[in-house]
Design a protein around this motif. Structure first.
Motif, PDB file in Angstrom:
ATOM      1  N   HIS A   1      -3.469  13.931 -18.195  1.00 12.35           N
ATOM      2  CA  HIS A   1      -3.505  15.224 -17.293  1.00 12.35           C
ATOM      3  C   HIS A   1      -2.380  15.354 -16.638  1.00 12.35           C
ATOM      4  O   HIS A   1      -1.724  14.643 -15.952  1.00 12.35           O
ATOM      5  CB  HIS A   1      -4.762  15.137 -16.257  1.00 12.35           C
ATOM      6  N   ARG A   2      -1.851  16.582 -16.596  1.00 16.53           N
ATOM      7  CA  ARG A   2      -0.381  16.876 -16.024  1.00 16.53           C
ATOM      8  C   ARG A   2      -0.638  16.819 -14.473  1.00 16.53           C
ATOM      9  O   ARG A   2      -1.574  17.303 -13.931  1.00 16.53           O
ATOM     10  CB  ARG A   2       0.031  18.301 -16.315  1.00 16.53           C
ATOM     11  N   GLN A   3       0.353  16.246 -14.016  1.00 17.27           N
ATOM     12  CA  GLN A   3       0.372  16.370 -12.376  1.00 17.27           C
ATOM     13  C   GLN A   3       1.722  16.697 -12.012  1.00 17.27           C
ATOM     14  O   GLN A   3       2.689  16.933 -12.729  1.00 17.27           O
ATOM     15  CB  GLN A   3       0.286  14.655 -12.052  1.00 17.27           C
ATOM     16  N   ALA A   4       1.905  16.882 -10.661  1.00 16.25           N
ATOM     17  CA  ALA A   4       2.934  17.481 -10.037  1.00 16.25           C
ATOM     18  C   ALA A   4       3.609  16.361  -9.072  1.00 16.25           C
ATOM     19  O   ALA A   4       3.636  16.219  -8.036  1.00 16.25           O
ATOM     20  CB  ALA A   4       2.939  18.491  -9.183  1.00 16.25           C
ATOM     21  N   PRO A   5       4.312  15.417  -9.717  1.00 12.85           N
ATOM     22  CA  PRO A   5       4.843  14.185  -9.088  1.00 12.85           C
ATOM     23  C   PRO A   5       6.115  14.392  -8.464  1.00 12.85           C
ATOM     24  O   PRO A   5       7.041  15.449  -8.790  1.00 12.85           O
ATOM     25  CB  PRO A   5       5.251  13.191 -10.094  1.00 12.85           C
TER      26      PRO A   5
ATOM     27  N   GLY B   1       0.714  -1.100   0.162  1.00 12.10           N
ATOM     28  CA  GLY B   1      -0.108   0.003   0.041  1.00 12.10           C
ATOM     29  C   GLY B   1       0.844   1.243   0.100  1.00 12.10           C
ATOM     30  O   GLY B   1       0.539   2.068  -0.919  1.00 12.10           O
ATOM     31  N   PRO B   2       1.738   1.595   0.893  1.00 11.04           N
ATOM     32  CA  PRO B   2       2.727   2.518   1.010  1.00 11.04           C
ATOM     33  C   PRO B   2       3.203   2.852  -0.398  1.00 11.04           C
ATOM     34  O   PRO B   2       3.401   4.099  -0.929  1.00 11.04           O
ATOM     35  CB  PRO B   2       3.508   2.559   2.090  1.00 11.04           C
ATOM     36  N   PHE B   3       4.019   1.877  -0.885  1.00  7.81           N
ATOM     37  CA  PHE B   3       4.830   1.869  -2.242  1.00  7.81           C
ATOM     38  C   PHE B   3       3.825   2.183  -3.183  1.00  7.81           C
ATOM     39  O   PHE B   3       4.140   2.978  -4.057  1.00  7.81           O
ATOM     40  CB  PHE B   3       5.315   0.591  -2.262  1.00  7.81           C
ATOM     41  N   ALA B   4       2.761   1.700  -3.193  1.00  2.00           N
ATOM     42  CA  ALA B   4       1.631   2.054  -4.366  1.00  2.00           C
ATOM     43  C   ALA B   4       1.455   3.847  -4.265  1.00  2.00           C
ATOM     44  O   ALA B   4       1.206   4.139  -5.213  1.00  2.00           O
ATOM     45  CB  ALA B   4       0.337   1.324  -4.241  1.00  2.00           C
ATOM     46  N   GLY B   5       1.204   4.237  -3.170  1.00  2.00           N
ATOM     47  CA  GLY B   5       0.929   5.551  -3.073  1.00  2.00           C
ATOM     48  C   GLY B   5       2.229   6.302  -3.565  1.00  2.00           C
ATOM     49  O   GLY B   5       1.859   7.323  -4.288  1.00  2.00           O
ATOM     50  N   ALA B   6       3.354   6.151  -3.268  1.00  2.00           N
ATOM     51  CA  ALA B   6       4.634   6.686  -3.618  1.00  2.00           C
ATOM     52  C   ALA B   6       4.826   6.455  -5.303  1.00  2.00           C
ATOM     53  O   ALA B   6       4.951   7.516  -6.124  1.00  2.00           O
ATOM     54  CB  ALA B   6       5.912   6.162  -3.016  1.00  2.00           C
ATOM     55  N   MET B   7       4.118   5.439  -5.858  1.00  2.00           N
ATOM     56  CA  MET B   7       4.440   4.993  -7.283  1.00  2.00           C
ATOM     57  C   MET B   7       3.210   6.112  -7.991  1.00  2.00           C
ATOM     58  O   MET B   7       3.377   6.744  -9.069  1.00  2.00           O
ATOM     59  CB  MET B   7       4.195   3.711  -7.513  1.00  2.00           C
ATOM     60  N   ALA B   8       2.106   6.246  -7.415  1.00  2.00           N
ATOM     61  CA  ALA B   8       1.043   7.145  -7.921  1.00  2.00           C
ATOM     62  C   ALA B   8       1.559   8.589  -7.938  1.00  2.00           C
ATOM     63  O   ALA B   8       1.162   9.366  -8.696  1.00  2.00           O
ATOM     64  CB  ALA B   8      -0.104   6.955  -7.151  1.00  2.00           C
ATOM     65  N   ASP B   9       2.282   8.967  -6.940  1.00  2.00           N
ATOM     66  CA  ASP B   9       2.874  10.218  -7.004  1.00  2.00           C
ATOM     67  C   ASP B   9       4.030  10.739  -7.619  1.00  2.00           C
ATOM     68  O   ASP B   9       4.297  11.791  -8.092  1.00  2.00           O
ATOM     69  CB  ASP B   9       3.009  10.858  -5.546  1.00  2.00           C
ATOM     70  N   ARG B  10       4.882   9.588  -8.099  1.00  2.00           N
ATOM     71  CA  ARG B  10       6.001   9.746  -8.729  1.00  2.00           C
ATOM     72  C   ARG B  10       5.873   9.537 -10.381  1.00  2.00           C
ATOM     73  O   ARG B  10       6.588  10.080 -11.244  1.00  2.00           O
ATOM     74  CB  ARG B  10       7.189   8.795  -8.367  1.00  2.00           C
ATOM     75  N   TRP B  11       5.035   8.736 -10.716  1.00  2.00           N
ATOM     76  CA  TRP B  11       4.825   8.375 -12.079  1.00  2.00           C
ATOM     77  C   TRP B  11       3.397   8.733 -12.857  1.00  2.00           C
ATOM     78  O   TRP B  11       2.432   9.268 -11.879  1.00  2.00           O
ATOM     79  CB  TRP B  11       4.912   6.809 -12.159  1.00  2.00           C
ATOM     80  N   ASP B  12       3.095   8.874 -14.161  1.00  2.00           N
ATOM     81  CA  ASP B  12       2.195   9.297 -14.742  1.00  2.00           C
ATOM     82  C   ASP B  12       1.040   8.006 -14.323  1.00  2.00           C
ATOM     83  O   ASP B  12       1.095   7.041 -14.453  1.00  2.00           O
ATOM     84  CB  ASP B  12       2.183   9.224 -16.208  1.00  2.00           C
ATOM     85  N   ARG B  13       0.047   8.797 -13.471  1.00  3.00           N
ATOM     86  CA  ARG B  13      -0.800   7.774 -12.978  1.00  3.00           C
ATOM     87  C   ARG B  13      -1.910   7.101 -13.941  1.00  3.00           C
ATOM     88  O   ARG B  13      -2.501   6.033 -13.861  1.00  3.00           O
ATOM     89  CB  ARG B  13      -2.040   8.809 -12.066  1.00  3.00           C
ATOM     90  N   ARG B  14      -2.168   7.806 -15.004  1.00  2.00           N
ATOM     91  CA  ARG B  14      -2.885   7.177 -16.104  1.00  2.00           C
ATOM     92  C   ARG B  14      -2.097   6.231 -16.807  1.00  2.00           C
ATOM     93  O   ARG B  14      -2.717   4.908 -17.140  1.00  2.00           O
ATOM     94  CB  ARG B  14      -2.963   8.251 -17.379  1.00  2.00           C
TER      95      ARG B  14
END
Length: 408
Positions: free
Chosen positions: A189-193, A60-73
């Motif tokens: 959609h652009r994000q600020a990872p 779970g915690p690693f998944a959250g870090a991945m969602a913030d670092r990489w393009d979510r789409r």
């Protein structure tokens, strides 16, 4: 509520989540049934259930870090493809000696689902914004998840009974591929990872761990988010115990699986009816009061349901249960999405989803265990007390006037 479907990218995201959720929920009954049919072992079947929970607790915690670092789409597309590939491994498990392949398949599929959820949760505000449409999007998603969770397992069970595990795996894998194709049609959609670098593996691991610590620090410093996380986990613990006991209760109290089906249908109708109300309540600047009141109403509905001796009364209670239940879910996640800095949203969402998995697993085991030791009425009423406990926790831990944006 359905007005948000006019937004093309959300319509695609919602469709993908619904299809992917259906494909995953179809496995809930079919996979354990396949393991038991092949091995005849209750232990082997139980191990399958354990492997279903492990990814949520460990990743779970690693998944959250991945969602913030990489393009979510792109991350959601990749996890859908992993789901289709991983679950297909189950087809190779045809003897007791090869049943370990099911555990590998479940672990891979579960890991993909764990990564998908915070990415989709964090991607929603980027698609619909943080205004009134966000509450509508969350309400529609909550209802869809509830309905899919109700209908998916029976569909999977029927497919397994009439066509075998191959048909279930084919349907689930196809759902994953359809979900990936649907998300691929949406706009980027652009994000600020968090800063992503091409560092050496050891450096990359340290960066990911630093990201996780940053997310945890934010949760620790953001009083309202921290309070909702704690109180909601207690609420979900009791909810999981109720869920684990619902089918045995319906069978013993009202006569059989048909009556249980009626109860599940009434609950689903309550979720549908409660969604428009939950959208309006989530848009009010009173998250603390809304969540606490809804938790209290859930406890009352549970008490009415599980202490009723008449099926019509139980059906009414199940319907009424759906109204506040969907409001809790929508209010909590709308608050998190609106108040968490965009670059931290994946990690904060993952914190909620990880504790949800832990609470669900604990409640799923605790409910039946208490029932075996003290009887089902005692277990059900104890869960009502735990649900009520979440109310003062919410009122105590969540500030009366939390800040609009919690920057940890």
């Amino acid at each position: 509520m359905t007005r948000v479907l006019r937004i093309r990218d959300f319509r695609l995201l919602w469709t993908a989540r619904a299809v992917a959720g259906l494909g995953t929920s179809m496995l809930v009954v079919a996979i354990p049934a396949h393991v038991y049919a092949v091995t005849g072992s209750v232990l082997a079947t139980g191990i399958t259930l354990a492997f279903e929970y492990l990814p949520s607790l460990l990743l779970g915690p690693f998944a959250g870090a991945m969602a913030d670092r990489w393009d979510r789409r792109r991350l959601m597309i990749a996890t859908d493809l992993v789901h289709a590939l991983a679950i297909s491994v189950t087809l190779l498990a045809t003897t007791p000696e090869t049943i370990w392949l099911v555990y590998v398949a479940v672990l891979g599929q579960g890991s993909a689902a764990v990564v998908f959820r915070p990415a989709s949760q964090a991607h929603t505000p980027a698609v619909v914004g943080t205004g009134p449409e966000l509450a509508g999007a969350n309400a529609l998603s909550a209802v869809t998840t509830g309905v899919v969770g109700l209908v998916g397992p029976p569909i999977g069970g029927l497919l397994f009974a009439f066509s075998g595990i191959g048909a279930v795996i084919a349907a689930s894998a196809t759902a994953g591929l359809l979900s990936a194709a649907t998300i691929a049609r949406s706009s980027s959609h652009r994000q600020a990872p968090a800063t992503a670098t091409r560092a050496q593996p050891a450096t990359a691991v340290r960066e990911v761990l630093a990201d996780i610590r940053q997310g945890l620090r934010h949760v620790g410093r953001a009083a309202a988010t921290r309070g909702l996380l704690a109180a909601n986990s207690v609420y979900l613990l009791a909810n999981a115990a109720f869920t684990a006991l619902l089918i045995p209760f319906g069978v013993t109290q009202f006569g059989g699986s048909v009556q249980v089906g009626y109860l599940l249908s009434a609950l689903g109708l309550g979720l549908l009816a409660g969604a428009p109300v939950s959208r309006r309540l989530a848009d009010r600047d009173a998250t603390r009061a809304t969540v606490a009141a809804s938790q209290a109403l859930v406890a009352v509905a549970f008490a009415l349901l599980f202490n009723s001796t008449s099926l019509p009364v139980a059906l009414a209670a199940a319907f009424l249960l759906g109204l506040p239940a969907v409001t809790v879910t929508v209010s909590v996640f709308t608050w998190v999405q609106r108040t968490t800095p965009e670059g931290l949203l994946g990690r904060v969402s993952a914190a909620f989803l990880t504790l949800e998995a832990a609470a669900t697993m604990l409640g799923a085991f605790a409910g039946p265990a208490v029932s075996e030791a003290f009887g089902m009425p005692a277990a059900l009423n104890a869960a009502c007390v735990v649900t009520l406990l979440s109310v003062p926790l919410t009122l105590w831990l969540v500030p009366r006037r939390p800040a609009a944006l919690e920057v940890g």
